[in-house]
Design a protein around this motif. Structure first.
Motif, mmCIF file in Angstrom:
data_model
loop_
_atom_site.group_PDB
_atom_site.id
_atom_site.type_symbol
_atom_site.label_atom_id
_atom_site.label_comp_id
_atom_site.label_asym_id
_atom_site.label_seq_id
_atom_site.Cartn_x
_atom_site.Cartn_y
_atom_site.Cartn_z
ATOM 1 N N LYS A 193 -2.151 -14.228 47.643
ATOM 2 C CA LYS A 193 -3.111 -14.185 48.728
ATOM 3 C C LYS A 193 -3.150 -15.542 49.445
ATOM 4 O O LYS A 193 -3.291 -15.615 50.653
ATOM 5 N N LEU B 247 -0.321 -15.568 51.834
ATOM 6 C CA LEU B 247 -0.654 -14.753 53.001
ATOM 7 C C LEU B 247 -1.505 -15.571 53.977
ATOM 8 O O LEU B 247 -1.301 -15.540 55.190
ATOM 9 N N VAL C 73 -10.445 -14.587 60.440
ATOM 10 C CA VAL C 73 -10.440 -13.541 59.414
ATOM 11 C C VAL C 73 -10.886 -14.087 58.055
ATOM 12 O O VAL C 73 -10.901 -13.366 57.073
ATOM 13 N N GLY C 74 -11.235 -15.373 58.009
ATOM 14 C CA GLY C 74 -11.821 -15.907 56.785
ATOM 15 C C GLY C 74 -10.874 -16.718 55.910
ATOM 16 O O GLY C 74 -11.170 -16.946 54.740
ATOM 17 N N ARG D 86 -3.797 -6.276 55.652
ATOM 18 C CA ARG D 86 -4.255 -6.899 54.414
ATOM 19 C C ARG D 86 -5.182 -8.094 54.719
ATOM 20 O O ARG D 86 -6.171 -8.320 54.017
ATOM 21 N N LEU D 87 -4.844 -8.840 55.770
ATOM 22 C CA LEU D 87 -5.642 -10.009 56.142
ATOM 23 C C LEU D 87 -7.055 -9.630 56.574
ATOM 24 O O LEU D 87 -7.965 -10.453 56.511
ATOM 25 N N ALA E 58 -9.132 -7.883 55.065
ATOM 26 C CA ALA E 58 -10.051 -7.956 53.924
ATOM 27 C C ALA E 58 -9.884 -9.276 53.187
ATOM 28 O O ALA E 58 -10.069 -9.351 51.971
ATOM 29 N N TYR E 59 -9.528 -10.334 53.937
ATOM 30 C CA TYR E 59 -9.256 -11.608 53.259
ATOM 31 C C TYR E 59 -10.464 -12.131 52.492
ATOM 32 O O TYR E 59 -10.325 -12.763 51.454
#
Lengths: 334, 255
Positions: free
Chosen positions: A187, A190, A205-206, B118-119, B121-122
């Motif tokens: 993650k 990513l 997006v955090g 996927r990003l 729901a980071y």
């Protein structure tokens, strides 16, 4: 689904084969000319892989990684001198310490450098490297300055001399690849890719961009510092312009661009192509810096013909073939 | 169709806040020198599909920016499920379940469709939950499954918009805010995009939509709002607003 599994099995078999081959290479070809070339090639495999974590995944192009390389070398040299460690296998035990110190320094440098982006970041990293070079030169009481710093002499003789260094570089290259691979699948990885694409959107997006960039920078520098420290011990004598060498920093970048920026295997491919080529030129044309002409030619060709590097270009080509093959067959059918 | 029920210069009155998810009252906001919004009162009901239409410069996007925390209002209140959110950061508003899909393209172009989704729901830590949502989103949005390994930049504008929706759905939003999703799309793709919005709303997600294309927007809306010059001019059910001769004359270019 099956094709995916076949591909995975094929990849695993290939990986084991390559690893086995590298493990037994010194037995197959023990003469020092070959193992010397292998030590340097593995060194660049590790350096390019480490650089790619920052430059490839995160998109922050550092031209100052030679600074971390030199810092690692000096860190180990000074540690061994202060602790009076004799030559042998013991110095290798201090390689992680040298890496850790480099990582600490990178955290400090990154704290400031990563406030900038894009071209400004590139310039800040270059400036950092030259500052480090100047410091190594001028802090004579610590580093020995221009007179250089000696390492304890390794006790090995003849063809065997290169072997411990070969395995040390191999271990670091494998470590770098393992780290790079696990980052790419995580993650965290990513998030790094998102930062590379668009840092503001990544924040939206955090993705904690600031912390992630700094982490990637420190991981990358730590690996480079460890490799630099083994290099210092290998050459047993270092001076500022020799280890904080801009050309080392440029080489890793070029290798990554040639093989494929942001891919796992691109840096490996780039290093395996360029480093032996460079050494071959050096052996055959003396200590002339002819290889620099080769480097600039390669750089030009890569940017002009396949700006994304070998691996992504070949991958696209295969995908295109696959996409057009069924269409061609359908067209041929009555 | 006569619309006596729809007041011009509306000042709607609400009963007890049953079913109201988001409530704006007396909202004034703007950038720098001037105010864009000159007193907005708006209620978004739970599970509704509210569509704001109006000419350029009416302040539609500004309303959305205030709701998602990108712009602080000068006056007035923003209440989400009864809680005042006007002073919160965009991040904490996101965490409360309001997801904003902006007008411009917002995917990561050199990442795959799957990575982009996927990003979304980071910020979700529960891995199992993320996997379940990925599976659900792949079911709802076929393009996500079909083109999962392709780079987002290789998709058409309409497909990219749908992937943006899919990414927004990864947070299972209580309120989904869409800013002009049909902008720059051809009519056929536009239909697909509006059908997708419909599907998300049918699945129970409250949607607040801003549209330049009033016909398409109001056509799927349960609640329609017409804005002009920073104020709300008309309000009613989607079909009512669309059928109002006033709006036909003002914004839809009817004779």
């Amino acid at each position: 689904m099956n094709r995916l599994r076949d591909k995975r099995v094929l990849m695993a078999v290939g990986l084991v084969a390559v690893l086995t081959l590298t493990l037994v290479l010194p037995a197959i070809s023990p003469e020092s000319a070959t193992t010397n070339m292998a030590v340097f090639t593995l060194m660049y495999v590790g350096l390019a892989t480490a650089w790619n974590i920052m430059g490839g995944y995160t998109g922050y192009i550092s031209l100052g990684h030679a600074g971390f390389f030199g810092f690692g070398a000096y860190a180990l040299g000074l540690l061994l001198a202060r602790l009076s460690i004799a030559g042998g296998y013991a110095p290798f035990l201090f390689v992680p310490v040298a890496g850790l110190l480099t990582g600490l320094m990178a955290a400090g440098v990154g704290w400031f450098a990563l406030r900038t982006r894009a071209a400004t970041f590139v310039i800040v990293t270059i400036a950092f490297m030259f500052m480090l070079q100047l410091l190594a030169e001028n802090l004579t009481s610590l580093t020995g300055g221009g007179a250089g710093l000696g390492f304890p002499n390794p006790p090995w003789r003849g063809d065997f001399f290169n072997i411990p260094f070969y395995y040390a570089m191999l271990a670091l290259a494998v470590l770098g690849l393992a780290v790079s691979w696990s980052i790419r699948r995580s993650k965290f990885g990513l998030g790094l890719l998102a930062i590379r694409d668009d840092e503001d959107k990544a924040l939206a997006v955090g993705v904690p961009a600031r912390a992630f960039k700094l982490t990637a920078f420190v991981i990358s520098a730590t690996l480079v510092g460890m490799i630099g420290s083994v290099y210092g011990y290998y050459v047993t004598f270092i001076y500022p312009q020799f280890v904080v060498d801009p050309l080392i920093g440029i080489s890793m970048v070029l290798m990554v661009f040639l093989g494929g920026l942001g891919t796992l295997w691109g840096p490996v491919l780039g290093a395996v192509i360029l480093e032996p080529a460079q050494l071959w030129l050096a052996y055959n044309y003396g200590a002339s810096r002819l290889y620099l002409v080769l480097y600039s030619a390669v750089f030009l060709l890569v940017i002009l013909l396949m700006p994304r590097g070998i691996i992504p270009s070949v991958r696209d080509l295969i995908a295109e073939r696959r996409a057009s093959a069924p269409a061609a067959r359908a067209g041929a059918a009555p | 169709m006569p619309c006596a029920a729809i007041p011009l210069f509306s000042m709607p009155t609400w009963g007890p806040d049953v079913g109201v998810l988001l409530e704006l009252k007396g909202l004034v906001a703007g950038y720098g020198a001037g105010d864009i919004l000159l007193g907005i009162d708006l209620a978004v009901d739970e599970e509704s599909l509210t569509c704001i239409v109006g000419p350029n410069g009416a302040g539609k996007s500004t309303v959305l920016r205030v709701i998602s925390g990108l712009l602080r209002p000068t006056r007035g209140s923003v209440r989400f499920r009864g809680e005042s959110i006007a002073a919160l950061s965009p991040r904490s508003i996101l965490n409360r379940g309001i997801v904003h899909v902006p007008q411009e393209r917002s995917l990561f172009p050199t990442m795959t469709v799957w990575e982009n989704v996927r990003l979304g729901a980071y910020t979700v830590r529960d891995r199992g939950l993320v996997e379940r949502r990925l599976a659900a989103v792949a079911e709802t949005f076929p393009v996500v499954k079909e083109r999962r390994h392709e780079l987002a930049a290789s998709l058409s504008g309409g497909q990219q918009k749908i992937v943006e929706f899919a990414r927004a759905m990864m947070l299972d939003p209580l309120l989904l805010i869409l800013d002009e999703p049909s902008m720059g799309l051809d009519p056929k793709t536009r239909t697909t995009v509006f059908n997708t919005i419909r599907t998300m709303n049918d699945a129970g997600h409250t949607v607040l939509l801003v549209e330049q294309n009033a016909r398409s927007g109001l056509g799927i809306a349960s609640h329609g709002v017409v804005m002009e010059s920073g104020r709300i001019r008309l309000e009613g059910t989607g079909p009512d607003v669309l059928g109002n001769p006033e709006i036909g004359r003002l914004y839809l270019g009817a004779a």
